[in-house]
Every structure is written in structure tokens, then in C-alpha cells.
Write an enzyme that holds these catalytic residues in place. Structure first.
Site, short mmCIF file in Angstrom:
data_model
loop_
_atom_site.label_atom_id
_atom_site.label_comp_id
_atom_site.label_asym_id
_atom_site.label_seq_id
_atom_site.Cartn_x
_atom_site.Cartn_y
_atom_site.Cartn_z
N ILE A 106 0.84 -1.19 0.00
CA ILE A 106 0.00 0.00 0.00
C ILE A 106 0.88 1.24 0.00
O ILE A 106 1.97 1.25 0.57
CB ILE A 106 -0.97 -0.01 1.22
CG1 ILE A 106 -1.94 1.18 1.17
CG2 ILE A 106 -0.22 -0.06 2.53
CD1 ILE A 106 -3.07 1.08 2.21
N CYS A 107 0.40 2.31 -0.66
CA CYS A 107 1.07 3.61 -0.66
C CYS A 107 2.51 3.47 -1.16
O CYS A 107 2.76 2.97 -2.25
CB CYS A 107 0.98 4.22 0.73
SG CYS A 107 1.60 5.91 0.85
N GLY A 108 3.48 3.90 -0.38
CA GLY A 108 4.87 3.87 -0.80
C GLY A 108 5.38 2.49 -1.15
O GLY A 108 6.29 2.36 -1.98
N THR A 110 3.97 0.38 -2.96
CA THR A 110 3.73 0.13 -4.38
C THR A 110 4.92 0.59 -5.21
O THR A 110 5.21 0.01 -6.26
CB THR A 110 2.44 0.81 -4.87
OG1 THR A 110 2.58 2.24 -4.73
CG2 THR A 110 1.24 0.35 -4.07
#
Length: 208
Positions: A106-108, A110
């Protein structure tokens, strides 16, 4: 007992994985209660500090993490993903996927999955499409404007969608029966009392 491994590192974004980890560890409404446990994984076993200033001592170090011992690896976002500090987790994610064990980022995180080449040929999402371009990956054509996406053994989500991220994780693990998963999402993501009623009914029908 199946183990879900959750990566922990400095600047970890606390809110992004809490919904998932809390309900994996808590057996209420599980299809098979007592089946799953959560284990934290750090670069080492030295304590880390989240972005919310919470201190976490990892259960194990990444060197001791084997995909054969895991049901899934969950990678939270963190400020460190854009640099090289967390490359060991991106490399471990590649090992997991190669072994057929799912990875959720999730978020960073990715960005780390993109750098590792895991999003080159998979549908995926992130905070914004432009963010992943800087990873140097070649999967931009597979970017999807959605809160969370699952493609084969890789789950991705944006930072604003912890409940959608959790829903994809639960579905991939087979944690809840489909109607229970729908009810969970209604209750926790949308404060829909109909979801609570379904969960209460399910819990009552499965009480010892």
C-alpha cells in the site's frame, strides 16, 4: 496455524495496515477461527518508529523470513520507500511472488513493488499514476484508477484506502465467507448498521 507477515520499518504509515492486521489477528467472524496469526518483520530485530511515533520491536528479521513459512507478506507505506533503504523488502517480495505466496503493498510500498518489476505486467494502483513513473518501471499501461487492486499474487492500494486494502487481503486469504466479508466492509468502511447485523448474526450462529 498460518502466519501473515507484516513488514515494519521506520516511518511506517500506521493507519494503512491497522484494519487488516487487527482483523487477521482477531478470530471473530473468521471462516476458520484460530487459523491465522500475525508476525512482524524488520530489517533487523531492533525497534522501529512509525510515522505516528509508535515503537515496534519486530518479531523476526528479514533474513529469517522464508516464503514457505508464510501465507502473505504485507508491506505498509513509509517515507523510506523512495530511497534504497527498503530494497531488501522489495527483493523479498519478488521471492514471495516467485514462490506463489501473495504480497500486498500500500502507498509507498507500491513504489517498491514497481522497482522490483512486480507491476510491469499486472493491473495495479497507487496514490497517483505519476508517482510510480519515477520508479523506472514499465507497467504504466496497467495502472488502474481504483482504491485497491488484486492481480494474481499481488495486491496494491493507495494510502487513502485502508479498508479496501484490507478487503482485498481478506479475500485473497479466504479469511471470511463472501457475505461476511461484504458485511465487514459495509460496517467498517461505510458505518452501515446492516453490516453489523450480519456479523452479529454470523457470530451468534457459530458460537460454541
Amino acid at each position: 496455524m498460518k502466519t501473515v507477515h507484516v513488514a515494519v520499518y521506520d516511518t511506517l504509515a500506521d493507519w494503512e495496515v491497522g484494519a487488516a492486521t487487527a482483523h487477521i489477528a482477531n478470530g471473530a467472524w473468521h471462516r476458520e477461527p484460530g487459523t491465522f496469526q500475525v508476525t512482524t518483520v524488520g530489517l533487523t530485530t531492533e525497534p522501529v518508529t512509525t510515522i505516528g511515533r509508535m515503537r515496534i520491536t519486530p518479531d523476526i528479521a528479514i533474513a529469517d523470513l522464508d516464503p514457505a513459512d508464510s501465507a502473505m507478506l504485507i508491506l505498509p507505506g513509509a517515507e523510506l520507500w523512495v530511497g534504497n533503504e527498503l530494497n531488501a523488502f522489495a527483493d523479498k517480495a519478488k521471492q514471495f511472488v516467485a514462490a506463489g505466496v501473495p504480497v500486498a503493498g500500500i502507498c509507498g510500498a507500491t513504489f517498491g513493488l514497481a522497482k522490483a518489476g512486480l507491476l510491469d505486467d499486472r493491473a495495479h494502483t497507487s496514490n497517483v499514476a505519476e508517482y510510480l513513473v519515477y520508479s523506472g518501471y514499465s507497467g504504466a499501461d496497467h495502472y488502474v484508477e481504483a482504491p485497491a487492486v488484486t492481480d494474481r499474487d499481488v495486491i496494491t492500494a493507495d494510502a487513502m484506502s485502508p479498508f479496501e486494502f484490507a478487503r482485498e487481503i481478506f479475500a485473497r486469504l479466504g479469511l471470511y465467507e463472501p457475505h461476511v466479508l461484504e458485511a465487514w466492509y459495509k460496517l467498517f468502511a461505510h458505518s452501515d448498521p446492516a453490516g453489523y447485523a450480519t456479523l452479529a448474526e454470523y457470530e451468534g450462529s457459530h458460537a460454541a
